[in-house]
Design a protein around this motif. Structure first.
Motif, mmCIF file in Angstrom:
data_model
loop_
_atom_site.group_PDB
_atom_site.id
_atom_site.type_symbol
_atom_site.label_atom_id
_atom_site.label_comp_id
_atom_site.label_asym_id
_atom_site.label_seq_id
_atom_site.Cartn_x
_atom_site.Cartn_y
_atom_site.Cartn_z
ATOM 1 N N LYS A 188 89.168 29.402 90.394
ATOM 2 C CA LYS A 188 89.425 30.651 89.656
ATOM 3 C C LYS A 188 88.482 30.923 88.486
ATOM 4 O O LYS A 188 87.993 32.030 88.345
ATOM 5 C CB LYS A 188 90.875 30.714 89.168
ATOM 6 N N GLY A 243 85.437 32.074 103.069
ATOM 7 C CA GLY A 243 86.413 31.126 102.541
ATOM 8 C C GLY A 243 86.268 30.850 101.064
ATOM 9 O O GLY A 243 86.698 29.807 100.579
ATOM 10 N N LEU A 245 87.835 31.750 98.597
ATOM 11 C CA LEU A 245 89.089 31.579 97.853
ATOM 12 C C LEU A 245 89.530 30.125 97.789
ATOM 13 O O LEU A 245 90.400 29.774 96.994
ATOM 14 C CB LEU A 245 90.199 32.418 98.486
ATOM 15 N N SER A 246 88.962 29.287 98.648
ATOM 16 C CA SER A 246 89.350 27.872 98.587
ATOM 17 C C SER A 246 88.182 26.986 98.168
ATOM 18 O O SER A 246 88.321 25.773 98.093
ATOM 19 C CB SER A 246 89.898 27.415 99.943
ATOM 20 N N GLN A 251 81.791 22.200 95.055
ATOM 21 C CA GLN A 251 81.350 22.634 96.384
ATOM 22 C C GLN A 251 80.377 23.808 96.263
ATOM 23 O O GLN A 251 79.357 23.859 96.946
ATOM 24 C CB GLN A 251 82.564 23.117 97.182
ATOM 25 N N LYS A 260 72.537 27.828 100.551
ATOM 26 C CA LYS A 260 73.420 28.562 101.463
ATOM 27 C C LYS A 260 73.763 29.953 100.958
ATOM 28 O O LYS A 260 74.481 30.695 101.622
ATOM 29 C CB LYS A 260 74.709 27.770 101.673
ATOM 30 N N ARG B 133 92.280 18.167 102.707
ATOM 31 C CA ARG B 133 91.421 19.218 102.164
ATOM 32 C C ARG B 133 90.085 19.219 102.912
ATOM 33 O O ARG B 133 89.531 20.261 103.229
ATOM 34 C CB ARG B 133 91.184 18.982 100.663
ATOM 35 N N ASP B 137 88.645 22.010 105.658
ATOM 36 C CA ASP B 137 87.517 22.714 105.051
ATOM 37 C C ASP B 137 86.751 23.517 106.108
ATOM 38 O O ASP B 137 86.383 22.997 107.153
ATOM 39 C CB ASP B 137 86.577 21.696 104.384
ATOM 40 N N ASP B 139 83.756 24.786 106.097
ATOM 41 C CA ASP B 139 82.322 24.563 106.285
ATOM 42 C C ASP B 139 82.023 23.198 106.891
ATOM 43 O O ASP B 139 81.141 23.068 107.719
ATOM 44 C CB ASP B 139 81.596 24.679 104.935
ATOM 45 N N TYR B 140 82.753 22.167 106.434
ATOM 46 C CA TYR B 140 82.396 20.816 106.828
ATOM 47 C C TYR B 140 83.506 20.104 107.604
ATOM 48 O O TYR B 140 83.292 19.032 108.131
ATOM 49 C CB TYR B 140 82.043 19.979 105.588
ATOM 50 N N TYR B 156 88.881 29.114 107.900
ATOM 51 C CA TYR B 156 89.072 28.736 106.496
ATOM 52 C C TYR B 156 90.567 28.800 106.197
ATOM 53 O O TYR B 156 91.054 29.738 105.590
ATOM 54 C CB TYR B 156 88.281 29.680 105.588
ATOM 55 N N LEU B 158 92.513 27.131 104.228
ATOM 56 C CA LEU B 158 92.991 27.042 102.849
ATOM 57 C C LEU B 158 92.641 28.283 102.033
ATOM 58 O O LEU B 158 93.065 28.417 100.896
ATOM 59 C CB LEU B 158 92.420 25.787 102.179
ATOM 60 N N ALA B 159 91.856 29.194 102.614
ATOM 61 C CA ALA B 159 91.491 30.411 101.888
ATOM 62 C C ALA B 159 92.465 31.550 102.150
ATOM 63 O O ALA B 159 92.372 32.604 101.535
ATOM 64 C CB ALA B 159 90.077 30.838 102.261
ATOM 65 N N PRO B 248 95.655 29.881 97.615
ATOM 66 C CA PRO B 248 95.099 31.011 96.860
ATOM 67 C C PRO B 248 96.197 31.953 96.340
ATOM 68 O O PRO B 248 97.249 32.048 96.975
ATOM 69 C CB PRO B 248 94.230 31.721 97.890
#
Lengths: 419, 298
Positions: A188, A243, A245-246, A251, A260, B133, B137, B139-140, B156, B158-159, B248
């Motif tokens: 955030k 993504g 938001l997470s 990261q 990226k 987590r 994830d 991306d990975y 995604y 968790l988003a 979120p």
């Protein structure tokens, strides 16, 4: 009875012994997140100070960032454990500590520092005209960009002056198939930099203070609503990485290091953090990283040179030995602070040290900070922990369209009223 | 004979009193200092607007409680606790029972499987949160890797507020069903084999044996399991913070993570205490109500 006398006597001897060993001990609490170069410098300064001041000992202690914030209120309550010098981001937390009477007034002892440190920086550690601490370092939140990716998309950073320029650049980068912006939305606070800068650019230097004073509807007034609208306008272009938001802050730094995404709005620490967090452990070479200032808004009262960033330093705990202020003055000498600047570990607040900065990007930030007329502390520090975290919450929610800009502004005002 | 018995019992009673006088004060003192006092303090702080510095001075009455129930994030957290309870009861316990039925027999490999299913329970909650987590994830993580290998885009989880909650529930079921499975296995092994033989002789089929022998015999264990599930769900915290951080949009908080994120990290000790009091009242009401209604005979 005899035993008691004996016990008292031996206690006296013990006390006398420690007194002879070291008259005064100053307990100095810093963050364990400081890198090795910084700690090395601290130890060197301690060594020099102890050599010049016989009988004074300085104990360097550290706590991890989050642990520090959680434990400090308890440590301050205890007269025995209260650190004599401790790290601070200034702002609302410091004001609460001062109000509670946990800070030592060092106004008189610190007065000579006005010759070497800028008034903005000194004021960051004053409450109601009284000095409770000494600033050490400063920084700037600024747009960092990847030069190669900008060239690939055909965007020139020099051309980004206004908000519309910025939005156009974002669209162009996205059209080139590159993620325009990286943000650690999961934590955030990286998003609250956008809302903060927008408030500063729309409302100018007095917007935040006026809102705190409750003028014009406080945080509900047009400036704060406008900031939310602009933020949502940007987010509606879907400029952030998938993504977001997470995504945590480390990261996000790693993603910038991996190339990226093209842009990240972040504090100067990105320069040292993007490497270790990148997949290859190296990140972007410094000559591929550029910076540009947050754009201005049409009709906005803020200027392009106004900066957002921390002013961090050291507060003095109530009851600290009088040598503490002396040590902080010793610490703030130009020769030591030039060394920090040269090493690139932080940007010192002592005047004239910016010329010692060697890192080209950091040098540019130092130059920005030298010419700024309005330097704003991070909103989430300035407003204190309870209101600050609400600003972080609403920044993400407004950007993502989960909350209207009006509701976001109203939530900040409500938190301000409730604290 | 009678006389001596009386004397003996008298002596024993006196002994009990002496023992109580010697052994009770330390326990009582510790219990008071570490349990009763903090509860009382939390109740007291709950009436103050207090940032944790000095003594609480700004008395605000019930304002903390009012703003608590007006806080949409708290209502979400409360709802999430109810969802966790529902999933624990509707998915986790039946799964645990099914596994227990399979593994209670001394079949080949059953001990190894018991151990494997029990392992997640031993794993530290924070470690589990961090592991998942990574798994979720976009991306990975391996989950996203799998969907990409299948030709779909990265996910995604968790988003998204909804999917992050699903992810959280998956971790909860994965982590805790092994514990309940162990309870059920212990319960199953305590059932008298003769009951099954008798039922079989009476012509009961496999389902009837399960329904009329296993379930009634296992009921004390099931009641205990439900009790642990509900109390555990109400106090759930450790996985949330490393996995989603409540986000979120504060959509995956539980009451305790809400207390931590909105009370402690925001230095609103009074407000946080009010959350604690609400949680305490819910837990105590449930614990006593449940024991009184369902666990009377156990």
């Amino acid at each position: 009875m005899k035993f008691r006398t004996f016990a008292l006597a031996s206690m006296g001897v013990a006390l006398g012994a420690t007194a002879a060993f070291a008259d005064t001990t100053i307990r100095w609490l810093h963050l364990s997140n400081d890198d090795a170069g910084t700690v090395e410098l601290y130890n060197k300064i301690i060594h020099d100070f102890e050599a010049e001041n016989k009988g004074v000992k300085i104990q360097l202690q550290d706590l991890e960032n989050e642990a520090f914030k959680a434990k400090l209120p308890t440590m301050l309550q205890s007269e025995k454990d209260r650190p004599n010098i401790f790290y601070s981001w200034g702002g609302g937390v410091m004001r609460a500590q001062a109000k509670a009477g946990f800070l030592e007034d060092i106004t008189a002892a610190a007065a000579p520092l006005a010759n070497t440190i800028s008034p903005t920086a000194l004021e960051a550690f004053q409450v109601d005209g009284k000095t409770y601490g000494v600033p050490q370092n400063t920084g700037e939140v600024v747009f960092f960009y990847n030069k190669k990716l900008f060239a690939q998309a055909g965007v020139k950073a020099e051309d980004i002056k206004t908000w519309d320029d910025f939005l156009a650049a974002v669209k162009k980068i996205k059209a080139a198939g590159i993620t325009p912006i990286i943000v650690g939305g999961g934590e955030k606070w990286p998003m609250h930099f956008y809302w903060s800068y927008l408030v500063m650019r729309v409302g100018g230097a007095h917007a935040l203070d006026d809102a705190k004073a409750g003028k014009d509807g406080g945080f509900k007034n047009a400036t704060f609503v406008e900031a939310g609208k602009r933020l949502h306008e940007l987010a509606a272009l879907e400029p952030f990485q998938a993504g977001y938001l997470s995504t945590s802050h480390p990261q996000a730094e790693g993603m910038f290091g991996d190339g990226k995404g093209a842009i990240e709005l972040m504090g100067q620490w990105l320069l040292t953090a993007q490497g270790p967090n990148a997949a290859d452990g190296k990140g972007q070479p410094i000559d591929n990283i550029g910076i540009f200032s947050f754009p201005t808004l049409p009709g906005g009262k803020g200027e392009a040179t106004d900066t957002l960033g921390g002013i961090n330093g050291w507060l003095v705990g109530k009851g600290a030995p009088k040598e503490t202020a002396e040590f902080l003055k010793f610490f703030s000498q130009e020769k030591y602070q030039r060394e920090a600047a040269a090493k690139g570990v932080y940007i010192p607040v002592v005047k004239g040290t910016e010329s010692a900065i060697e890192n080209p990007v950091l040098k540019q930030i130092g130059a920005d900070l030298a010419k700024t007329k309005y330097h704003q502390n991070f909103f989430d520090q300035d407003l204190g922990p309870s209101v600050g975290r609400v600003v972080n919450d609403i920044s993400v929610a407004v950007a993502a369209g989960k909350m209207s800009p009006e509701d976001g502004a109203a939530a900040v005002q409500q938190a301000w009223d409730e604290q | 004979m009678t006389v001596t018995t009386i004397q003996e019992s008298k002596g024993a009673a006196g002994g009990v009193w002496v023992a109580a006088l010697i052994f009770l004060p330390p326990a009582l003192l510790l219990f008071t200092v570490f349990v009763i006092l903090p509860i009382g303090e939390a109740a007291w702080y709950g009436f103050y607007n207090w940032d944790g510095y000095n003594r609480p001075q700004n008395f605000v009455g019930l304002k903390n409680y009012i703003s608590l129930f007006n806080n949409s994030s708290f209502r979400t957290a409360l709802l999430n606790n109810l969802i966790i309870i529902a999933v624990s009861l509707a998915i986790q316990l039946p799964l645990a029972l099914a596994m227990a039925l399979l593994l209670a027999r001394r079949a080949f490999g059953s001990v190894a499987f018991r151990l494997i299913f029990f392992l997640p329970y031993i794993l530290a909650d924070v470690a589990a949160g961090l592991i998942f987590r990574f798994i979720f994830d976009g991306d990975y993580g391996p989950l996203s890797g799998a969907t990409q290998a299948l030709g779909f885009g990265p996910v995604y989880m968790l988003a998204s507020p909804t999917w992050a909650m699903v992810a959280l529930l998956v971790v909860i079921v994965w982590k805790y069903f092994g514990f309940h499975m162990m309870l059920f296995i212990a319960g199953l092994q305590g059932i008298d084999r003769n009951l099954y033989e008798a039922a079989e002789i009476d012509g009961a089929g496999a389902f009837q044996r399960f329904r009329f022998v296993t379930i009634p015999q296992l009921s004390p264990m099931i009641k205990l399991s439900v009790f642990f599930s509900v109390i555990g769900a109400l106090q759930f915290f450790d996985v949330v913070v490393p996995l989603t951080g409540g986000g979120p949009f504060n959509a995956t908080n539980t009451m305790v993570s809400f207390l931590y994120l909105f009370g402690i990290t925001r230095m609103r000790v009074g407000f946080g205490s009010a959350v604690g009091v609400v949680l305490f009242v819910i837990c105590v009401t449930f614990a006593f109500g449940y024991r009184r209604l369902l666990m009377r005979d156990d």
